[in-house]
Design an enzyme around this catalytic site. Sequence first.
Site, PDB file in Angstrom:
ATOM      1  N   ASP A   2       0.841  -1.202   0.000  1.00  0.00           N
ATOM      2  CA  ASP A   2       0.000   0.000   0.000  1.00  0.00           C
ATOM      3  C   ASP A   2       0.881   1.259   0.000  1.00  0.00           C
ATOM      4  O   ASP A   2       2.108   1.189   0.101  1.00  0.00           O
ATOM      5  CB  ASP A   2      -1.020  -0.024   1.149  1.00  0.00           C
ATOM      6  CG  ASP A   2      -0.379   0.266   2.507  1.00  0.00           C
ATOM      7  OD1 ASP A   2       0.781   0.715   2.537  1.00  0.00           O
ATOM      8  OD2 ASP A   2      -1.043   0.037   3.526  1.00  0.00           O
ATOM      9  N   VAL A  61       0.720  15.800  12.579  1.00  0.00           N
ATOM     10  CA  VAL A  61      -0.271  15.524  11.531  1.00  0.00           C
ATOM     11  C   VAL A  61      -0.802  16.829  10.962  1.00  0.00           C
ATOM     12  O   VAL A  61      -0.681  17.892  11.571  1.00  0.00           O
ATOM     13  CB  VAL A  61      -1.457  14.690  12.072  1.00  0.00           C
ATOM     14  CG1 VAL A  61      -0.992  13.334  12.533  1.00  0.00           C
ATOM     15  CG2 VAL A  61      -2.177  15.426  13.185  1.00  0.00           C
ATOM     16  N   THR A  63      -3.341  19.683  10.021  1.00  0.00           N
ATOM     17  CA  THR A  63      -4.575  20.249  10.605  1.00  0.00           C
ATOM     18  C   THR A  63      -5.075  21.324   9.632  1.00  0.00           C
ATOM     19  O   THR A  63      -4.943  22.518   9.897  1.00  0.00           O
ATOM     20  CB  THR A  63      -4.290  20.856  11.998  1.00  0.00           C
ATOM     21  OG1 THR A  63      -3.175  21.750  11.897  1.00  0.00           O
ATOM     22  CG2 THR A  63      -3.981  19.779  13.020  1.00  0.00           C
ATOM     23  N   PRO A  64      -5.607  20.906   8.500  1.00  0.00           N
ATOM     24  CA  PRO A  64      -5.961  21.873   7.439  1.00  0.00           C
ATOM     25  C   PRO A  64      -7.125  22.773   7.835  1.00  0.00           C
ATOM     26  O   PRO A  64      -7.863  22.458   8.770  1.00  0.00           O
ATOM     27  CB  PRO A  64      -6.363  20.969   6.270  1.00  0.00           C
ATOM     28  CG  PRO A  64      -6.800  19.697   6.905  1.00  0.00           C
ATOM     29  CD  PRO A  64      -6.006  19.543   8.167  1.00  0.00           C
ATOM     30  N   THR A 104       0.039  22.116  14.347  1.00  0.00           N
ATOM     31  CA  THR A 104      -0.499  23.439  14.702  1.00  0.00           C
ATOM     32  C   THR A 104      -1.970  23.272  15.063  1.00  0.00           C
ATOM     33  O   THR A 104      -2.782  22.848  14.227  1.00  0.00           O
ATOM     34  CB  THR A 104      -0.325  24.413  13.519  1.00  0.00           C
ATOM     35  OG1 THR A 104       1.056  24.449  13.185  1.00  0.00           O
ATOM     36  CG2 THR A 104      -0.794  25.807  13.891  1.00  0.00           C
ATOM     37  N   ALA A 198       1.164  34.488  11.879  1.00  0.00           N
ATOM     38  CA  ALA A 198       0.359  35.683  11.579  1.00  0.00           C
ATOM     39  C   ALA A 198       1.275  36.900  11.405  1.00  0.00           C
ATOM     40  O   ALA A 198       1.068  37.720  10.500  1.00  0.00           O
ATOM     41  CB  ALA A 198      -0.653  35.929  12.687  1.00  0.00           C
ATOM     42  N   CYS A 249       0.353  26.962   5.306  1.00  0.00           N
ATOM     43  CA  CYS A 249       0.352  27.427   6.704  1.00  0.00           C
ATOM     44  C   CYS A 249      -0.139  28.845   6.917  1.00  0.00           C
ATOM     45  O   CYS A 249      -0.949  29.085   7.807  1.00  0.00           O
ATOM     46  CB  CYS A 249       1.754  27.272   7.262  1.00  0.00           C
ATOM     47  SG  CYS A 249       2.279  25.564   7.243  1.00  0.00           S
ATOM     48  N   LYS A 314       6.393  27.640  -3.578  1.00  0.00           N
ATOM     49  CA  LYS A 314       7.707  28.243  -3.385  1.00  0.00           C
ATOM     50  C   LYS A 314       8.751  27.354  -4.053  1.00  0.00           C
ATOM     51  O   LYS A 314       8.440  26.227  -4.443  1.00  0.00           O
ATOM     52  CB  LYS A 314       8.005  28.506  -1.900  1.00  0.00           C
ATOM     53  CG  LYS A 314       8.290  27.281  -1.058  1.00  0.00           C
ATOM     54  CD  LYS A 314       8.527  27.651   0.401  1.00  0.00           C
ATOM     55  CE  LYS A 314       9.966  27.970   0.686  1.00  0.00           C
ATOM     56  NZ  LYS A 314      10.256  28.094   2.127  1.00  0.00           N
TER      57      LYS A 314
END
Length: 545
Positions: A2, A61, A63-64, A104, A198, A249, A314
């Site tokens: 797999d 992992v 975290t979209p 995040t 930010a 991000c 990028k």
Amino acid sequence: MDKNAARVAAWNSDELPFSEPGLAEVVKAATTTTAARKANLSFSTAVDETIRKADLIFVAVETPSGKRDALGYGAAPNLTSFHAVLRHVAKTAEKDFILVNKSTVPVGSAHAAKEIMTPHLRPGIKCHVLSNPEFLAEGTAVSDLTHPDRILIGSDDSEGGKAAAAALASLYSKWVPIDQIITMNSRSSELSKLAANALLAQRISSINALSALCDKMGADITEVSRACGLDHRIGKGMMRSTLGFGGSCFEKDVLHLTSTAAKLGLADVAAYFESVVNINTYQTSRFTENIISQVPSSPTGRRTVVGVLGFAFKPETDDTRCSPAIPVIRDLVLAGYQVNIFDPLVHEAKIQEDLRASLGDNQHKIDEQVFICTDVYEACEGANGIAILNSWSDMRYIPSTDGGNYTTRASNAKVNSISKNAFQLTLSLFAKIIPRMFTPELSLTATSIATSTIEVDDGHIDWERIADGMKNPKYIFDGHNVLDHRLTELGFYIDGVGRPLQTPGFVQETETLSSALNLNGRGFVEKSKVQQLPPSWVQFIPVAE
Ligand code: UGA
């Protein structure tokens, strides 16, 4: 085999599933036993067995961004994978462990993670959860790891929490100076990750907002950025004006912070951070509108052609998540242009997939209007304009020895790449492979690793060939302000972001004064080159035959 097994097999082979400067050497050293040191890195799909042996378990992992929040500000992240990993680890562990979270996540997640895991733990098993956010950027992952600006470790206030933080700090202290390892409460650590992204994104939006002013006023954003960045309080980092930031991000984390502020009733704070993303969207649209106004789409007959160089977000990556190339190409296609795309790293199938998702009901236009090319020349042949959407190779221009051509050095011969998701996962592995660390088994557990391998020819871009193949006027829209303006000698117009238009055969930017003075390498300008200089300079410059 797999997909995950194939990826782990690649990690165990000489062909890593992606390329990152310095990574192959680190992996090779850590997986090989020599007389001097024992191997302390292994890759395995035996997730449960690895969890059972581990003292520290790193979670990294994706975290979209989730859906836009109902309050109208930002978007909270999707924590499905994070929660699934927590439950799995808790059910599987057979001894006390420290869970180190590198993903995040929302502020308060370390506390929430413990609550999620507790009901699944076997009787008598204790765990502590630490927040240890990741600050690496793609392309500099290894140096960011080996020479981090800081390591943040967030814990709760309990004795056990502090002891867990001290254990992790001692691990990092093997290669990071102790004064750069900062312990704090886990909420501060979690917020610091969002705050850092930010602030970085906000700087790019500030410089991009200023670039719009430059375009209206004849100023040059590269000069303004340099002038401001020399003030040590401002600094030079993240001050490059481009067609907009991309990647998985910045937008996600700013929207996350925005949504958090809105939920806490801080509407003004939410509006402030949301404007960072709004300016970014504006900058990308502004870039596309400029192409459309300078190289109008033909209302009848043959389509106007734009050659696009770069699709990833990028350089040196095949990561296309939130790449500004996607909306630019979408809008050009919707405006009726033919778009020829070349990116040295991104697979054709990925470009197709991203454009289909972006064009939605109009995806049939891809077949008629989008051509994915195998090199820059194919992308630029017959083009009415070229758009540089990613400085994907070394973009220095060097006058060739055999004439007036200028060249770009292309990227290295073989490039592999990987999604950010995998970078983050990899980082958690690196943390265990630094020599002198204790040697737990490594586990490649959650999330998928998307990889690709593409051959890139060595050599350079022959801009003369590109100029010969293009239609007049030969416009290049430089979305990263990377082009050497001496290329105008080949008949190009160079239209950067927030910079005066460079017209063929005339060096306009003041920063080229020194390079003009060095045209012959002897500190004076040859008479034949004088017409390249702005007239106001000529009185100050020594001229010779
Ligand atoms: C970013 C942060 O720089 C990392 O510190 C952070 O750990 C990471 O996100 C993350 O949260 O995972 P990354 O997205 O890999 O790293 O790459 P950057 O080098 O920050 O570039 C992001 C985007 O900003 C790119 O599209 C780049 O072209 C753009 N950019 C960067 C500018 O437009 N101007 C600049 O001056 C710098």
